[in-house]
Structures are given as structure tokens and as C-alpha cells.
Design a protein around this motif. Structure first.
Motif, PDB file in Angstrom:
ATOM      1  N   LEU A 331       0.826  -1.201   0.000  1.00  8.10           N
ATOM      2  CA  LEU A 331       0.000   0.000   0.000  1.00  8.10           C
ATOM      3  C   LEU A 331       0.865   1.258   0.000  1.00  8.10           C
ATOM      4  O   LEU A 331       0.563   2.237  -0.690  1.00  8.10           O
ATOM      5  CB  LEU A 331      -0.919   0.010   1.224  1.00  8.10           C
ATOM      6  CG  LEU A 331      -2.154  -0.885   1.171  1.00  8.10           C
ATOM      7  CD1 LEU A 331      -2.779  -0.984   2.550  1.00  8.10           C
ATOM      8  CD2 LEU A 331      -3.163  -0.355   0.166  1.00  8.10           C
ATOM      9  N   TYR A 332       1.937   1.236   0.759  1.00  8.95           N
ATOM     10  CA  TYR A 332       2.826   2.390   0.862  1.00  8.95           C
ATOM     11  C   TYR A 332       3.407   2.767  -0.501  1.00  8.95           C
ATOM     12  O   TYR A 332       3.653   3.949  -0.785  1.00  8.95           O
ATOM     13  CB  TYR A 332       3.959   2.084   1.837  1.00  8.95           C
ATOM     14  CG  TYR A 332       4.890   3.240   2.101  1.00  8.95           C
ATOM     15  CD1 TYR A 332       4.587   4.181   3.088  1.00  8.95           C
ATOM     16  CD2 TYR A 332       6.064   3.397   1.374  1.00  8.95           C
ATOM     17  CE1 TYR A 332       5.433   5.248   3.337  1.00  8.95           C
ATOM     18  CE2 TYR A 332       6.918   4.455   1.616  1.00  8.95           C
ATOM     19  CZ  TYR A 332       6.605   5.386   2.595  1.00  8.95           C
ATOM     20  OH  TYR A 332       7.443   6.448   2.838  1.00  8.95           O
ATOM     21  N   ILE A 369      -0.137   3.447   7.730  1.00  6.73           N
ATOM     22  CA  ILE A 369       0.740   2.939   6.674  1.00  6.73           C
ATOM     23  C   ILE A 369       1.935   3.858   6.466  1.00  6.73           C
ATOM     24  O   ILE A 369       3.079   3.419   6.394  1.00  6.73           O
ATOM     25  CB  ILE A 369      -0.054   2.805   5.361  1.00  6.73           C
ATOM     26  CG1 ILE A 369      -1.196   1.808   5.542  1.00  6.73           C
ATOM     27  CG2 ILE A 369       0.846   2.379   4.205  1.00  6.73           C
ATOM     28  CD1 ILE A 369      -2.250   1.882   4.474  1.00  6.73           C
ATOM     29  N   THR A 370       1.695   5.165   6.391  1.00  8.81           N
ATOM     30  CA  THR A 370       2.762   6.106   6.039  1.00  8.81           C
ATOM     31  C   THR A 370       3.482   6.699   7.250  1.00  8.81           C
ATOM     32  O   THR A 370       4.593   7.203   7.110  1.00  8.81           O
ATOM     33  CB  THR A 370       2.183   7.258   5.201  1.00  8.81           C
ATOM     34  OG1 THR A 370       1.198   7.956   5.980  1.00  8.81           O
ATOM     35  CG2 THR A 370       1.517   6.728   3.944  1.00  8.81           C
ATOM     36  N   GLY A 371       2.832   6.666   8.425  1.00  6.15           N
ATOM     37  CA  GLY A 371       3.462   7.258   9.615  1.00  6.15           C
ATOM     38  C   GLY A 371       3.361   6.326  10.802  1.00  6.15           C
ATOM     39  O   GLY A 371       2.996   6.746  11.902  1.00  6.15           O
ATOM     40  N   TRP A 372       3.684   5.064  10.580  1.00  5.47           N
ATOM     41  CA  TRP A 372       3.535   4.045  11.623  1.00  5.47           C
ATOM     42  C   TRP A 372       4.545   4.236  12.743  1.00  5.47           C
ATOM     43  O   TRP A 372       5.757   4.225  12.543  1.00  5.47           O
ATOM     44  CB  TRP A 372       3.690   2.662  11.001  1.00  5.47           C
ATOM     45  CG  TRP A 372       3.720   1.531  11.994  1.00  5.47           C
ATOM     46  CD1 TRP A 372       4.770   0.679  12.225  1.00  5.47           C
ATOM     47  CD2 TRP A 372       2.670   1.126  12.872  1.00  5.47           C
ATOM     48  NE1 TRP A 372       4.438  -0.228  13.194  1.00  5.47           N
ATOM     49  CE2 TRP A 372       3.148   0.023  13.611  1.00  5.47           C
ATOM     50  CE3 TRP A 372       1.389   1.598  13.105  1.00  5.47           C
ATOM     51  CZ2 TRP A 372       2.374  -0.622  14.567  1.00  5.47           C
ATOM     52  CZ3 TRP A 372       0.614   0.965  14.054  1.00  5.47           C
ATOM     53  CH2 TRP A 372       1.110  -0.138  14.769  1.00  5.47           C
ATOM     54  N   ARG A 373       4.028   4.458  13.968  1.00  9.24           N
ATOM     55  CA  ARG A 373       4.874   4.614  15.156  1.00  9.24           C
ATOM     56  C   ARG A 373       4.304   3.805  16.309  1.00  9.24           C
ATOM     57  O   ARG A 373       4.453   4.162  17.476  1.00  9.24           O
ATOM     58  CB  ARG A 373       4.963   6.093  15.555  1.00  9.24           C
ATOM     59  CG  ARG A 373       5.680   6.965  14.530  1.00  9.24           C
ATOM     60  CD  ARG A 373       5.757   8.417  14.987  1.00  9.24           C
ATOM     61  NE  ARG A 373       6.445   9.248  14.024  1.00  9.24           N
ATOM     62  CZ  ARG A 373       5.890   9.770  12.930  1.00  9.24           C
ATOM     63  NH1 ARG A 373       4.601   9.557  12.690  1.00  9.24           N
ATOM     64  NH2 ARG A 373       6.590  10.520  12.101  1.00  9.24           N
ATOM     65  N   GLY A 374       3.638   2.722  15.973  1.00 13.39           N
ATOM     66  CA  GLY A 374       3.068   1.874  17.002  1.00 13.39           C
ATOM     67  C   GLY A 374       1.744   2.354  17.541  1.00 13.39           C
ATOM     68  O   GLY A 374       1.303   1.892  18.603  1.00 13.39           O
ATOM     69  N   GLN A 375       1.090   3.300  16.834  1.00 10.83           N
ATOM     70  CA  GLN A 375      -0.177   3.832  17.338  1.00 10.83           C
ATOM     71  C   GLN A 375      -1.265   2.763  17.370  1.00 10.83           C
ATOM     72  O   GLN A 375      -1.191   1.754  16.682  1.00 10.83           O
ATOM     73  CB  GLN A 375      -0.635   5.052  16.519  1.00 10.83           C
ATOM     74  CG  GLN A 375      -0.844   4.812  15.039  1.00 10.83           C
ATOM     75  CD  GLN A 375       0.373   5.208  14.221  1.00 10.83           C
ATOM     76  OE1 GLN A 375       1.498   4.860  14.567  1.00 10.83           O
ATOM     77  NE2 GLN A 375       0.136   5.912  13.133  1.00 10.83           N
ATOM     78  N   GLY A 376      -2.266   3.024  18.171  1.00  6.23           N
ATOM     79  CA  GLY A 376      -3.342   2.063  18.346  1.00  6.23           C
ATOM     80  C   GLY A 376      -4.369   2.095  17.231  1.00  6.23           C
ATOM     81  O   GLY A 376      -4.174   2.727  16.188  1.00  6.23           O
ATOM     82  N   ALA A 377      -5.478   1.418  17.468  1.00  6.93           N
ATOM     83  CA  ALA A 377      -6.522   1.287  16.458  1.00  6.93           C
ATOM     84  C   ALA A 377      -7.230   2.621  16.210  1.00  6.93           C
ATOM     85  O   ALA A 377      -7.304   3.479  17.087  1.00  6.93           O
ATOM     86  CB  ALA A 377      -7.532   0.241  16.894  1.00  6.93           C
ATOM     87  N   ILE A 378      -7.721   2.756  14.993  1.00  6.47           N
ATOM     88  CA  ILE A 378      -8.484   3.944  14.597  1.00  6.47           C
ATOM     89  C   ILE A 378      -9.970   3.585  14.564  1.00  6.47           C
ATOM     90  O   ILE A 378     -10.362   2.617  13.918  1.00  6.47           O
ATOM     91  CB  ILE A 378      -8.045   4.435  13.210  1.00  6.47           C
ATOM     92  CG1 ILE A 378      -6.537   4.676  13.157  1.00  6.47           C
ATOM     93  CG2 ILE A 378      -8.827   5.677  12.812  1.00  6.47           C
ATOM     94  CD1 ILE A 378      -6.051   5.753  14.089  1.00  6.47           C
TER      95      ILE A 378
END
Length: 398
Positions: A331-332, A369-378
Motif C-alpha cells: 500500500l505504501y 501505513i505512512t506514519g507508523w509509530r506503534g499507534q493504536g486502532a483507529i
């Protein structure tokens, strides 16, 4: 002496759309006949081709133009029409196709109704009308009855008034629109209509583009209204290239009574404020031609959006793994416009209501996808959740 120029313009616009409808009906039934060996299409292929100058071996129809059916010189269009089904053998005769006009009694829709009443019989089409009573004003039922009477006086049949209950979801304008289209869909099904004509003009298109721009929801919103929309291309908008004044002049030239909806000048409604305050202010600041430019922007945006949608549809299979999950790395690598379309489609398939899914929602999912820093679910509308797991994007009901 020919008709008033405004009358000629609206009739030409309607004639073009009716020709498109007939060609599509003929192709549909011809395809069925090819598969079954049966006969009895609504219109003889050879006669219809002669009337429009269109080859039936050609590719798919464009949304608003039939190749070869309109002469390139402005103002010229074939006056030939398909032979009536009565001239055919008894076993080939079928009922004529039905085309309805949605009519509020305003100038735009009354002009459209008059043009349909004039053009449809020449093409062997049965013309009818539907007016929707939203029940939002005192005496709306009596006004709907008046519109029915006017449509019948024009020679339309079948004609009916449909009362609806307008809810509150999405605001008054959106709720009224949803109720109206539901009623029109039901009327089309009842009468077996091939299409419903809507009286939206170039001015309406310009307003729609500006409303989309204000929402900031992307190029699809800037595309405005399509000339052909709805299930199986049910809704047709012949007047998108004509301004509102042309329709009003056509009514005046034919002495057609029109009703001016007070909601159209009520500042409580966003579109009304835009029509009477926003657009005039733009024209004062930028000069004449704003409406035409916005309508042109709509068409260019629609062409781009359609191309990007097609690209996303083709690319989607290539970014899913064997289990059907979306792969973040693949996807990226896609252009943002294509990637976000895939994400939006995946969210809708998971249960997110399309009308409640905004650009900001998709941007948040895109950051997985583009700024993955371990964030949680949206969290998305419709209790849909998007989260990244092991290099895969999982979008599902929460």
C-alpha cells in the motif's frame, strides 16, 4: 418560425438524453436476444441506428454523449426518430419504454416536463411525471395536486404525487434529499420506468462544487452531480449544460405557470445562502463566468476521479495477501490518491457508512501505513476499527 431559443435549447437537451436511453435499452435487449435467440426488442436496431447515426458494434456508451448521434456543428441534431413498435410484426410488439420527470413545479422542472412531453411521443416513449410532497410547508399537499394537474395538462401519463416523511439525519437538506430519492426510486419501480429526468442546471452544479469545496472532502466532491447516476443509470440530468435563466425563459415563452419554493430564498438553508450571497459575491470579486468555470471544474474533476477509481480497483488485488488482508508495504508504494481510495473502499466493505466516512477518517487510517509509530486502532463510523498487525492492515467491525 421556430420555437423560442430557450425552448429549442431545452428540447434539444432532452432529445439527446432520450436518444441515449433508447440506444442503451436497445443494446441491453439486443444482448439478451443474442444470448437466447429471441426477438422482440423495444426498437428495431436498424431503425434506431439510422435515427441516431450510431453503430451498435461500438464500445460502451459515454455518460452524456452517444458517439455520432450529435452533429459536431453547434445546434444541429438529427430529427429522425425510431419507427413506432406498432409498425412491427405482432409477436415483436412490446410496451413503449416509460421515462418519468421529477417535478417540483419550479421553473427548472416545469421546463423539463414540457420538453419531455414534446419530445417523448416523437420517439415512441411514454412520458410520465412524479412530484414529491415533503410536507415541510403548510398546504404542500395542495401544491402537489396542482403540479399533478399541470403535468397532466402537458399530456404526461402516468402522473402521481407522493407524500414522504422527512427525517432529521444529516440535517434538513440531506434528510429531504434522501426521502425524495427514495420516493422517486419507488415510483420508478412501480411504473417500470427506464429513467427519471431531473432538472438540475449548470447553476446547481456550480453550487454543488462550492459545497464540496467547503467540506474539503476531495476531488469526488468537486465532481458535482453526474449527468447519469443511480442504479443502472436511472437518473438523468439533461440541463447540466444550461443555466437556470434558460429554463425560466422557456417557461415564460410557453406561458407555463411555475412555483418558486420559499425554501430557495430562506437563509436558514446552506444552499440558499450560497445561491443568493456566496455566488454573487464571487462574481463581484472575480467577474462573470464563475458559474461556467465551476461547472467545467466539475467535469474535469469527475474525469480525474473516475480514472483514479479505476486505477484503485485494479490495484486492490495486488496489495492483498493470500488471506485477503491488505499489506502495508505494498500500500505504501502506491500513489496516495490510489491508496486512500482502496482504504475507503475497505472501510465501507467492513460496515462504515459511506455518507459518514470523511477525508479525516481516511487520513488517520493512512497514517497507519505512512506514519507508523506503534499507534493504536483507529475508530471509524459504523463501529468499524482499523489497526495495523504484523505488517497487515486489518479493518473490521469492532
Amino acid at each position: 418560425m421556430g420555437p423560442h431559443p430557450a425552448v429549442a435549447a431545452i428540447r434539444l437537451a432532452v432529445r439527446r438524453v432520450l436518444h441515449d436511453i433508447l440506444i442503451e435499452l436497445n443494446r441491453t435487449t439486443s444482448g439478451a436476444d443474442d444470448a437466447t435467440g429471441a426477438t422482440g426488442t423495444p426498437f428495431a436496431t436498424g431503425t434506431l441506428a439510422a435515427a441516431t447515426g450510431t453503430s451498435f458494434a461500438a464500445g460502451p456508451l459515454a455518460a452524456a454523449e452517444v458517439p455520432g448521434s450529435v452533429d459536431q456543428a453547434p445546434g444541429r441534431y438529427s430529427d429522425q426518430v425510431p419507427a413506432q413498435s406498432a409498425a412491427r410484426a405482432p409477436h415483436e410488439r412490446t410496451a413503449p419504454p416509460v421515462v418519468l420527470v421529477a417535478c417540483s413545479g419550479g421553473a427548472d422542472s416545469m421546463a423539463l416536463a414540457s420538453a419531455l412531453a414534446f419530445e417523448a411521443p416523437k420517439l415512441g416513449i411514454r412520458a410520465g411525471g412524479v412530484t414529491v410532497d415533503h410536507g415541510l410547508q403548510p398546504g404542500s399537499d395542495l401544491r402537489a395536486d396542482e403540479v399533478v394537474l399541470r403535468l397532466r395538462e402537458l399530456g404526461l401519463d402516468p402522473v402521481e404525487a407522493v407524500a414522504v416523511t422527512v427525517g432529521r439525519e444529516g440535517g434538513p437538506e440531506a434528510a429531504a434529499r434522501d426521502a425524495r430519492y427514495a420516493a422517486l426510486d419507488a415510483a420508478a419501480d412501480r411504473h417500470g420506468a427506464a429513467a427519471i429526468l431531473l432538472g438540475h442546471t449548470r447553476d446547481d452544479q456550480a453550487e454543488t462544487v462550492l459545497l464540496g469545496l467547503a467540506r474539503g472532502s476531495g476531488i469526488r466532491s468537486l465532481s458535482g452531480m453526474a449527468a447519469v447516476s443511480g442504479a443502472d443509470g436511472r437518473y438523468r440530468r439533461p440541463f447540466l449544460q444550461l443555466d437556470r435563466q434558460t429554463a425560466r425563459k422557456a417557461c415564460m415563452a410557453q406561458s407555463l405557470p411555475v412555483w418558486d419554493d420559499p425554501h430557495n430564498v430562506d437563509p436558514a438553508y446552506t444552499r440558499s445562502r450560497l445561491r443568493h450571497e456566496g455566488l454573487p459575491a464571487l462574481e463581484k470579486a472575480l467577474g462573470k463566468g464563475v458559474v461556467e468555470a465551476l461547472a467545467r471544474t466539475a467535469q474535469l474533476s469527475r474525469d480525474d476521479a473516475d480514472a483514479l477509481d479505476a486505477w484503485a480497483s485494479q490495484a486492490e488485488a495486488s496489495v492483498r495477501d493470500a488471506t485477503g488482508l491488505l499489506e502495508c508495504a505494498k500500500l505504501y508504494a502506491l500513489p496516495p490518491a490510489v491508496r486512500r481510495r482502496i482504504l475507503r473502499r475497505a472501510a465501507i466493505e467492513a460496515g462504515a457508512p459511506a455518507g459518514s466516512l470523511f477525508a479525516r477518517h481516511i487520513e488517520e487510517v493512512d497514517r497507519l501505513i505512512t506514519g507508523w509509530r506503534g499507534q493504536g486502532a483507529i475508530n471509524l463510523p459504523g463501529r468499524v476499527v482499523a489497526q495495523r498487525q504484523g505488517g497487515r492492515l486489518v479493518i473490521r467491525q469492532g
